[in-house]
Design an enzyme around this catalytic site. Structure first.
Site, PDB file in Angstrom:
ATOM      1  N   ASP A 189      10.270  32.859 -16.238  1.00 12.10           N
ATOM      2  CA  ASP A 189      10.523  31.582 -15.553  1.00 12.10           C
ATOM      3  C   ASP A 189       9.951  30.373 -16.295  1.00 12.10           C
ATOM      4  O   ASP A 189      10.630  29.362 -16.450  1.00 12.10           O
ATOM      5  CB  ASP A 189       9.878  31.594 -14.159  1.00 12.10           C
ATOM      6  CG  ASP A 189      10.691  32.360 -13.147  1.00 12.10           C
ATOM      7  OD1 ASP A 189      11.872  32.604 -13.399  1.00 12.10           O
ATOM      8  OD2 ASP A 189      10.122  32.700 -12.097  1.00 12.10           O
TER       9      ASP A 189
HETATM   10  O1  CEZ Z   1       7.882  34.498 -10.473  1.00 15.35           O
HETATM   11  C1  CEZ Z   1       8.370  35.635 -11.164  1.00 15.35           C
HETATM   12  C2  CEZ Z   1       9.827  35.682 -10.827  1.00 15.35           C
HETATM   13  O2  CEZ Z   1       9.963  35.934  -9.446  1.00 15.35           O
HETATM   14  O3  CEZ Z   1       8.160  35.518 -12.544  1.00 15.35           O
HETATM   15  C3  CEZ Z   1       8.808  36.489 -13.363  1.00 15.35           C
HETATM   16  C4  CEZ Z   1      10.300  36.446 -13.127  1.00 15.35           C
HETATM   17  O4  CEZ Z   1      10.968  37.402 -13.907  1.00 15.35           O
HETATM   18  C5  CEZ Z   1      10.587  36.682 -11.678  1.00 15.35           C
HETATM   19  O5  CEZ Z   1      11.955  36.589 -11.449  1.00 15.35           O
HETATM   20  C6  CEZ Z   1       8.459  36.214 -14.793  1.00 15.35           C
HETATM   21  O6  CEZ Z   1       8.563  34.874 -15.111  1.00 15.35           O
HETATM   22  O7  CEZ Z   1       7.667  29.795 -11.805  1.00 15.35           O
HETATM   23  C7  CEZ Z   1       6.566  30.344 -12.033  1.00 15.35           C
HETATM   24  O8  CEZ Z   1       5.801  29.950 -12.901  1.00 15.35           O
HETATM   25  C8  CEZ Z   1       6.128  31.545 -11.202  1.00 15.35           C
HETATM   26  O9  CEZ Z   1       4.897  32.019 -11.629  1.00 15.35           O
HETATM   27  C9  CEZ Z   1       7.000  32.662 -11.356  1.00 15.35           C
HETATM   28  O10 CEZ Z   1       7.159  32.878 -12.739  1.00 15.35           O
HETATM   29  C10 CEZ Z   1       6.616  34.008 -10.731  1.00 15.35           C
HETATM   30  C11 CEZ Z   1       5.854  34.002  -9.397  1.00 15.35           C
HETATM   31  O11 CEZ Z   1       4.486  33.899  -9.646  1.00 15.35           O
HETATM   32  C12 CEZ Z   1       6.037  35.275  -8.620  1.00 15.35           C
HETATM   33  O12 CEZ Z   1       5.588  36.396  -9.341  1.00 15.35           O
END
Ligand code: CEZ
Length: 781
Positions: A466
């Site tokens: 993300d």
């Molecule tokens: O969200 C996850 C996502 O739900 O991060 C993963 C991604 O593959 C998943 O789909 C890796 O990036 O936006 C942010 O910075 C958040 O930290 C998200 O990256 C993260 C949440 O912390 C939930 O785990």
């Protein structure tokens, strides 16, 4: 410190001090509770957007479930203060807010309920909570027993946090007719057009009792007085002041003055939750304040059968049998408690469901495809209700959504054998109909087109990662990981196309995948490992030339998973990962963690080193790595990494993780920041759960479905002399016994009907219980 009951699966923690951040969670269709061992509770209900009814003392920003949520003295919780009227000795259960250590403590996490047992001065208490299947209400019970020889005079004060509800209006008072404390508020808003939605919201928080109290307090300030939350002044008086809150922060505290003779018991029951009006409070009271029933909990009424392991590792058995399937199910049914789950999460969560209830997997595939965009791409999030809107990260353009389709579909087809799904027509928002097969093919074509002149996948503002939002915003930067995942997806889809009789398409996909694989080799292999990507400015990153973010785990795992890495390269990258990424808690997602902003990579480099995508042991990525290890038959190493996802006897107090869910990460940056390394995020939202479950079934135990039945090809760790798994599969049960045998040189599988046919596939008969015997050569994993 941590024990478990192998029959019920309950996991018990015997001190509130050794791992103060430890949590577990309960949910039903409307409500989720994350319960901390010391009594703090984070609750969200679905209306259908997630909302809170028990707040901290300052107005919190509304947001999704967060990792490492800090608990402070005023963090919302459910507590009972207990005062000995003889000498004013005061403590609270489970531990907060008084923090007086009791003579004994046990936090017991169950599948459908949670309780705390405390003993202090011959008074035993059990403070427990469960949820009904359908209502957003917490059902609490306090049992108190005098185990001593003297009569005791006690005051019990159950205390439920309500907190700062709203800057527009908030108030609370005791209501004798309703039988409890009712707090009212108005969700803050300013835009006139928001009013119709606001007026529907459940802006009341109620606490109902089954036994009228001797006194109460509804104002937090009045209750705390000068003593604060740990020694509230309200409690020093004989009775609470029966106060209310008028544009003051509410609290719900009740007092029960009771005399308990030796051996005498007392049981009190409470309901706590949100409501839209008094009628709803009354209805909930009538429905749930009756007799305490066995906990029903959980989103789905029907029980879902899951696999049962019997291995030499009792902790793994307890975790997988009682908890991992539960976490997979939570994801599959609750969509991470949002109305617009990220498409990638939704599809991977559905992939896990294919192993528990394949029909749910098919449903999710169909729903996703019904939201497919005109150009074949998928939206960033899948909306679960008509009014749901794409929020948070779902407003950021990523390029990987389509890649997950073939993996989920493959899991569905393998588990169910239902190839008819491929020909099912799906109508999209524009009223156009196309079959599942056609739609996935369209999505694969979108991925094929999303390539630069080199044949690598453009990343835009993110892929699986993300926060990798500044590699390709100009439309030039590419993702190494996505290029590999695209190769894997196209290859998986070409297999399905072949079986579906479309050889031309199968060839086309294979050829394109091959070309991309060559591009990956040409542009991303740095001689030691695979790079993570190439930025808009043309800088290849994630290579030995980088000081920070030198080595990324995902490209290594996926080069293996996609069949891009040669045998030699695979050995190399695994060795590099072991050298640079290994830790006692699993493989770090990258190292060294970024310590400053890199404006050509993005937000990921701004995250605190060792947390989340910036160098933690991100279990979702660790699971990909384990899957890759199994693919190339590194069974012992795979098992060693798999075991690291759970706390061990020796490191539990460092991780602060109970073996009741896989957290999304453990703190990494183990060399840069050793003090915090290993600490759990306590966040149970993670794609790791689905993958881990799939890996255990398909790789470790080697039970992979195929069109004709079940293929059996295990990769047990060499340290296991024997193991057994019973698993439901297509209306049958397979009961597989594995044993090492010095007399065999290759794995031998036999059933009641004799050895398996040469294709190694067990033909499964509906309603039948197949007993399978697997003999494994001894000595290697
Ligand atoms: O969200 C996850 C996502 O739900 O991060 C993963 C991604 O593959 C998943 O789909 C890796 O990036 O936006 C942010 O910075 C958040 O930290 C998200 O990256 C993260 C949440 O912390 C939930 O785990």
């Amino acid at each position: 410190m941590i024990t478990h009951n192998p029959n019920t699966g309950r996991v018990m923690l015997h001190s509130p001090l050794t791992m103060p951040r430890a949590t577990t969670f309960l949910w039903n269709r409307k409500l989720i509770l994350q319960l901390n061992c010391r009594g703090f509770v984070t609750a969200q209900h679905a209306q259908p957007e997630p909302a809170k009814y028990s707040h901290g003392p300052s107005l919190e920003a509304k947001t999704f479930m967060q990792p490492e949520l800090p608990h402070h003295a005023h963090h919302p919780g459910r507590f009972v203060y207990i005062k000995d009227e003889a000498d004013e000795h005061l403590y609270s259960v489970p531990h907060e807010p008084v923090r007086h250590p009791t003579a004994s403590f046990c936090f017991s996490a169950g599948d459908k309920d949670v309780w705390w047992d405390n003993r202090e001065r011959d008074i035993d208490t059990r403070w427990s909570v469960q949820l009904p299947p359908d209502d957003a209400v917490e059902i609490w019970q306090l049992e108190v027993r005098n185990t001593g020889e003297r009569t005791r005079q006690l005051s019990l004060y159950p205390m439920f946090s309500i907190g700062y509800m709203s800057w527009m209006s908030q108030a609370a008072a005791y209501d004798g007719d309703l039988g409890g404390i009712l707090a009212r508020s108005v969700t803050p808003y300013q835009k006139l057009e928001d009013y119709p939605a606001i007026r529907q919201l459940k802006d009341m928080t109620f606490l109902l009792h089954d036994t009228p109290p001797d006194s109460w307090e509804a104002s937090r300030e009045a209750f705390e007085g000068e003593g604060g939350i740990g020694a509230p002044q309200g409690i020093t008086a004989a009775r609470l002041a029966n106060g209310d809150a008028a544009y003051e922060s509410p609290i719900a505290v009740l007092q029960y003055r009771r005399t308990l003779a030796p051996g005498e018991r007392l049981t009190l029951k409470f309901l706590f939750g949100p409501a839209v009006d008094e009628d709803e409070v009354r209805r909930l009271g009538q429905r749930h304040l009756g007799q305490v029933r066995a906990p029903t909990g959980h989103a789905a009424a029907e029980e879902i059968a899951s696999a049962r392991l019997h291995t030499p590792n009792g902790e793994l058995d307890n975790f997988v049998n009682h908890w991992l399937a539960r976490q997979v199910r939570y994801h599959g049914e609750m969509h991470r408690f949002t109305t617009d789950p990220q498409t990638r999460n939704y599809l991977q969560d559905a992939m896990g469901m294919c192993f528990l209830a394949p029909a749910k997997g098919a449903e999710a595939i169909a729903r996703t495809l019904s939201q497919q965009l005109e150009d074949g791409n998928l939206p960033a999030g899948v909306t679960m209700t008509r009014d749901a809107q794409l929020k948070y990260i779902n407003r950021v353009p990523h390029t990987d959504y389509c890649v997950w389709l073939p993996f989920t579909l493959r899991a569905y087809l393998d588990e169910s054998g239902d190839t008819a799904l491929l020909d099912t027509p799906i109508e999209d928002a524009r009223g156009r109909s196309a079959t599942v097969f056609e739609r996935v093919t369209l999505a694969m074509r979108w991925l094929m087109d999303n390539c630069d002149h080199r044949g690598l996948s453009l990343i835009a503002q993110g892929d699986w990662c993300d926060p990798m939002n500044m590699v390709g915003p100009a439309g030039i930067g590419v993702s190494g990981w996505l290029s590999m995942a695209t190769v894997a997806a196209l290859r998986a889809w070409s297999t399905v196309a072949n079986a579906h009789g479309d050889e031309a398409l199968a060839n086309e996909m294979r050829t394109h995948a091959q070309r991309m694989a060559e591009a990956v080799q040409r542009h991303l292999w740095d001689g030691q490992w695979f790079a993570r990507g190439i930025t808009d400015q043309g800088r290849t990153f994630g290579t030995a030339r980088d000081e920070e973010g030198r080595l990324f785990l995902n490209p290594q795992s996926w080069a293996i998973l996609a069949g891009i890495a040669s045998e030699d390269q695979a050995a190399h990258v695994i060795e590099a990962a072991q050298r640079e990424l290994a830790s006692p808690y699993g493989m770090m997602i990258l190292a060294p963690a970024y310590t400053r902003m890199h404006e050509d990579i993005g937000r990921v480099t701004q995250k605190h080193p060792g947390t989340a995508e910036n160098g933690s042991i991100y279990n979702h990525a660790a699971a990909f790595f384990i899957r890759a290890l199994y693919k190339i038959n590194r069974a012992d190493l795979a098992y060693a990494e798999l075991q690291k996802m759970l706390p061990t006897e020796g490191d539990a107090s460092r991780r602060e993780q109970l073996p009741v869910f896989v957290p999304n990460y453990y703190r990494g940056a183990v060399h840069q920041l050793p003090r915090t390394a290993g600490r759990s995020s306590q966040l149970f939202h993670t794609g790791a759960a689905s993958w881990l479950y799939r890996i255990i079934i398909e790789d470790l135990f080697g039970l992979r479905g195929c069109e004709d039945g079940l293929r059996i090809a295990p990769s047990l760790p060499s340290e296991w002399a024997q193991a057994r798994i019973e698993r439901p599969f297509r209306d049958a049960t397979v009961d597989v016994h594995y044993e090492r045998d010095a007399n065999v040189s290759a794995t031998e599988v036999s059933t009641e009907d004799g050895p398996l046919p040469p294709d190694g596939v067990l033909r499964v008969r509906p309603g039948h219980r197949h007993r399978v015997q697997v003999r494994l050569p001894s000595g290697h994993g």
